[in-house]
Design a protein around this motif. Structure first.
Motif, PDB file in Angstrom:
ATOM      1  N   VAL A   1     -12.389  -7.738  -1.283  1.00  0.00           N
ATOM      2  CA  VAL A   1     -11.803  -7.521   0.039  1.00  0.00           C
ATOM      3  C   VAL A   1     -10.372  -7.033  -0.146  1.00  0.00           C
ATOM      4  CG1 VAL A   1     -13.203  -9.185   1.334  1.00  0.00           C
ATOM      5  CG2 VAL A   1     -11.058  -9.935   0.277  1.00  0.00           C
ATOM      6  N   ILE A   2      -9.908  -6.316   0.837  1.00  0.00           N
ATOM      7  CA  ILE A   2      -8.514  -5.905   0.928  1.00  0.00           C
ATOM      8  C   ILE A   2      -7.922  -6.775   2.036  1.00  0.00           C
ATOM      9  CG2 ILE A   2      -6.933  -3.983   1.405  1.00  0.00           C
ATOM     10  CD1 ILE A   2      -8.783  -3.534  -1.059  1.00  0.00           C
ATOM     11  N   VAL A   3      -6.724  -7.251   1.848  1.00  0.00           N
ATOM     12  CA  VAL A   3      -6.066  -8.027   2.906  1.00  0.00           C
ATOM     13  C   VAL A   3      -4.804  -7.289   3.326  1.00  0.00           C
ATOM     14  CG1 VAL A   3      -7.006 -10.230   2.136  1.00  0.00           C
ATOM     15  CG2 VAL A   3      -4.780  -9.490   1.283  1.00  0.00           C
ATOM     16  N   TYR A   4      -4.442  -7.418   4.600  1.00  0.00           N
ATOM     17  CA  TYR A   4      -3.220  -6.759   5.039  1.00  0.00           C
ATOM     18  C   TYR A   4      -2.022  -7.431   4.389  1.00  0.00           C
ATOM     19  CZ  TYR A   4       0.436  -4.562   7.637  1.00  0.00           C
ATOM     20  OH  TYR A   4       1.558  -3.846   7.939  1.00  0.00           O
ATOM     21  N   HIS A   5      -1.939  -8.716   4.555  1.00  0.00           N
ATOM     22  CA  HIS A   5      -0.846  -9.531   4.025  1.00  0.00           C
ATOM     23  C   HIS A   5      -1.500 -10.626   3.191  1.00  0.00           C
ATOM     24  CE1 HIS A   5       2.961 -11.797   4.094  1.00  0.00           C
ATOM     25  NE2 HIS A   5       2.239 -12.864   4.368  1.00  0.00           N
ATOM     26  N   ASP A   6      -0.850 -11.080   2.174  1.00  0.00           N
ATOM     27  CA  ASP A   6      -1.425 -12.101   1.300  1.00  0.00           C
ATOM     28  C   ASP A   6      -1.440 -13.459   2.019  1.00  0.00           C
ATOM     29  OD1 ASP A   6      -2.532 -13.296  -0.894  1.00  0.00           O
ATOM     30  OD2 ASP A   6      -0.699 -13.306  -2.077  1.00  0.00           O
ATOM     31  N   ALA A   7      -2.174 -13.500   3.135  1.00  0.00           N
ATOM     32  CA  ALA A   7      -2.192 -14.681   3.991  1.00  0.00           C
ATOM     33  C   ALA A   7      -3.444 -15.532   3.812  1.00  0.00           C
ATOM     34  CB  ALA A   7      -2.094 -14.251   5.454  1.00  0.00           C
ATOM     35  N   TRP A   8      -4.394 -15.068   3.040  1.00  0.00           N
ATOM     36  CA  TRP A   8      -5.692 -15.731   2.970  1.00  0.00           C
ATOM     37  C   TRP A   8      -6.071 -16.212   1.571  1.00  0.00           C
ATOM     38  CZ3 TRP A   8      -6.973 -16.314   7.825  1.00  0.00           C
ATOM     39  CH2 TRP A   8      -6.587 -15.346   8.754  1.00  0.00           C
ATOM     40  N   PRO A   9      -5.147 -16.569   0.693  1.00  0.00           N
ATOM     41  CA  PRO A   9      -5.563 -16.891  -0.684  1.00  0.00           C
ATOM     42  C   PRO A   9      -6.549 -18.050  -0.773  1.00  0.00           C
ATOM     43  CG  PRO A   9      -3.302 -17.599  -0.323  1.00  0.00           C
ATOM     44  CD  PRO A   9      -3.708 -16.779   0.874  1.00  0.00           C
ATOM     45  N   TYR A  10      -6.375 -19.085   0.024  1.00  0.00           N
ATOM     46  CA  TYR A  10      -7.286 -20.227  -0.041  1.00  0.00           C
ATOM     47  C   TYR A  10      -8.653 -19.877   0.531  1.00  0.00           C
ATOM     48  CZ  TYR A  10      -2.963 -22.713  -0.995  1.00  0.00           C
ATOM     49  OH  TYR A  10      -1.773 -23.106  -1.538  1.00  0.00           O
ATOM     50  N   LEU A  11      -8.667 -19.140   1.618  1.00  0.00           N
ATOM     51  CA  LEU A  11      -9.928 -18.718   2.224  1.00  0.00           C
ATOM     52  C   LEU A  11     -10.701 -17.817   1.273  1.00  0.00           C
ATOM     53  CD1 LEU A  11     -11.775 -18.622   4.772  1.00  0.00           C
ATOM     54  CD2 LEU A  11     -10.482 -16.581   5.446  1.00  0.00           C
ATOM     55  N   VAL A  12     -10.012 -16.838   0.705  1.00  0.00           N
ATOM     56  CA  VAL A  12     -10.647 -15.906  -0.232  1.00  0.00           C
ATOM     57  C   VAL A  12     -11.234 -16.661  -1.427  1.00  0.00           C
ATOM     58  CG1 VAL A  12     -10.152 -14.021  -1.855  1.00  0.00           C
ATOM     59  CG2 VAL A  12      -9.304 -13.887   0.495  1.00  0.00           C
TER      60      VAL A  12
ATOM     61  N   GLY B   1     -15.248 -17.420  -2.417  1.00  0.00           N
ATOM     62  CA  GLY B   1     -15.668 -16.728  -3.624  1.00  0.00           C
ATOM     63  C   GLY B   1     -15.478 -15.228  -3.561  1.00  0.00           C
ATOM     64  N   LEU B   2     -14.599 -14.771  -2.697  1.00  0.00           N
ATOM     65  CA  LEU B   2     -14.300 -13.343  -2.596  1.00  0.00           C
ATOM     66  C   LEU B   2     -13.271 -12.967  -3.655  1.00  0.00           C
ATOM     67  CD1 LEU B   2     -13.964 -13.264   1.289  1.00  0.00           C
ATOM     68  CD2 LEU B   2     -15.870 -12.337  -0.048  1.00  0.00           C
ATOM     69  N   VAL B   3     -13.072 -11.670  -3.838  1.00  0.00           N
ATOM     70  CA  VAL B   3     -12.077 -11.175  -4.783  1.00  0.00           C
ATOM     71  C   VAL B   3     -11.085 -10.331  -3.994  1.00  0.00           C
ATOM     72  CG1 VAL B   3     -11.678  -9.738  -6.811  1.00  0.00           C
ATOM     73  CG2 VAL B   3     -13.757 -11.132  -6.650  1.00  0.00           C
ATOM     74  N   GLN B   4      -9.827 -10.745  -3.984  1.00  0.00           N
ATOM     75  CA  GLN B   4      -8.799  -9.978  -3.297  1.00  0.00           C
ATOM     76  C   GLN B   4      -8.388  -8.816  -4.188  1.00  0.00           C
ATOM     77  OE1 GLN B   4      -5.703 -12.133  -1.151  1.00  0.00           O
ATOM     78  NE2 GLN B   4      -4.195 -10.743  -2.053  1.00  0.00           N
ATOM     79  N   ALA B   5      -8.785  -7.600  -3.810  1.00  0.00           N
ATOM     80  CA  ALA B   5      -8.561  -6.423  -4.644  1.00  0.00           C
ATOM     81  C   ALA B   5      -7.190  -5.792  -4.438  1.00  0.00           C
ATOM     82  CB  ALA B   5      -9.654  -5.380  -4.380  1.00  0.00           C
ATOM     83  N   ALA B   6      -6.616  -5.948  -3.251  1.00  0.00           N
ATOM     84  CA  ALA B   6      -5.307  -5.334  -2.965  1.00  0.00           C
ATOM     85  C   ALA B   6      -4.790  -5.856  -1.632  1.00  0.00           C
ATOM     86  CB  ALA B   6      -5.427  -3.810  -2.909  1.00  0.00           C
ATOM     87  N   THR B   7      -3.505  -5.584  -1.392  1.00  0.00           N
ATOM     88  CA  THR B   7      -2.910  -5.881  -0.087  1.00  0.00           C
ATOM     89  C   THR B   7      -2.357  -4.592   0.503  1.00  0.00           C
ATOM     90  OG1 THR B   7      -0.766  -6.419  -1.062  1.00  0.00           O
ATOM     91  CG2 THR B   7      -2.264  -8.265  -0.675  1.00  0.00           C
ATOM     92  N   VAL B   8      -2.539  -4.434   1.799  1.00  0.00           N
ATOM     93  CA  VAL B   8      -2.024  -3.261   2.495  1.00  0.00           C
ATOM     94  C   VAL B   8      -0.500  -3.309   2.507  1.00  0.00           C
ATOM     95  CG1 VAL B   8      -1.956  -2.033   4.705  1.00  0.00           C
ATOM     96  CG2 VAL B   8      -4.114  -3.036   3.890  1.00  0.00           C
ATOM     97  N   GLU B   9       0.039  -4.488   2.744  1.00  0.00           N
ATOM     98  CA  GLU B   9       1.484  -4.677   2.763  1.00  0.00           C
ATOM     99  C   GLU B   9       1.962  -4.841   1.319  1.00  0.00           C
ATOM    100  OE1 GLU B   9       3.946  -7.329   5.836  1.00  0.00           O
ATOM    101  OE2 GLU B   9       2.896  -8.500   4.327  1.00  0.00           O
ATOM    102  N   PRO B  10       2.802  -3.927   0.814  1.00  0.00           N
ATOM    103  CA  PRO B  10       3.184  -3.991  -0.605  1.00  0.00           C
ATOM    104  C   PRO B  10       3.980  -5.247  -0.970  1.00  0.00           C
ATOM    105  CG  PRO B  10       4.471  -2.312   0.531  1.00  0.00           C
ATOM    106  CD  PRO B  10       3.438  -2.811   1.508  1.00  0.00           C
ATOM    107  N   LEU B  11       4.841  -5.681  -0.079  1.00  0.00           N
ATOM    108  CA  LEU B  11       5.618  -6.916  -0.225  1.00  0.00           C
ATOM    109  C   LEU B  11       5.663  -7.575   1.148  1.00  0.00           C
ATOM    110  CD1 LEU B  11       8.633  -5.541  -2.308  1.00  0.00           C
ATOM    111  CD2 LEU B  11       6.822  -7.051  -3.147  1.00  0.00           C
TER     112      LEU B  11
END
Length: 154
Positions: A50-61, A65-75
């Motif tokens: 999955v791509i997330v806009y902001h790194d707001a979902w680390p526990y949910l991801v 069992g999902l894999v956070q591949a990137a964030t739309v917001e660079p910082l």
């Protein structure tokens, strides 16, 4: 947390201590059953990117069992530029991302661009209890999160 809260309230209001304990036990049993159901439902998406806009979902991801591949917001708090959006879209496409996860207040134009160029979809998730219609209770909030992710782009 529910049991600790019930114990504290029982200590403050001894006349209703048994009510607090009974309600906490009922809540715990209800949530345990719900968690088992959510985990079973989410087993179909385990390992997917999955791509997330902001790194707001680390526990949910992680929990799903999902894999956070990137964030739309660079910082945090820094809007994405065109080059970053293109890179994230390439990652989404290369990783066959299930979706771009975002909240109602994220930059929808950037989310749509990444989803379109990355050949995936955007899934809006409420950020908190009450953050979307029908999510005024904790269980309903998690029902919404899990159901939207599992449903995906359908």
């Amino acid at each position: 947390i529910g049991n600790a809260l019930a114990a504290t309230l029982a200590g403050i209001d001894g006349a209703h201590a048994s009510d607090y304990r009974a309600n906490a036990a009922r809540f715990s049993a209800d949530m345990s059953a719900a968690i088992a159901g959510w985990e079973k439902s989410a087993s179909s998406v385990r390992g997917q990117a999955v791509i997330v806009y902001h790194d707001a979902w680390p526990y949910l991801v992680e929990w799903l069992g999902l894999v956070q591949a990137a964030t739309v917001e660079p910082l945090p708090g820094v809007p994405p530029g065109a080059q970053h959006l293109a890179k994230v879209a390439q990652t989404a496409q290369a990783r066959n991302a299930r979706a771009v996860l975002h909240t109602p207040y994220d930059d929808v134009r950037a989310v749509r661009q990444v989803a379109q160029q990355g050949r995936t979809c955007a899934i809006e998730l409420p950020y908190t209890v009450g953050g979307a219609p029908g999510t005024q209770a904790l269980r309903a909030f998690y029902d919404t999160l899990v159901n939207r992710i599992v449903k995906g782009c359908r």
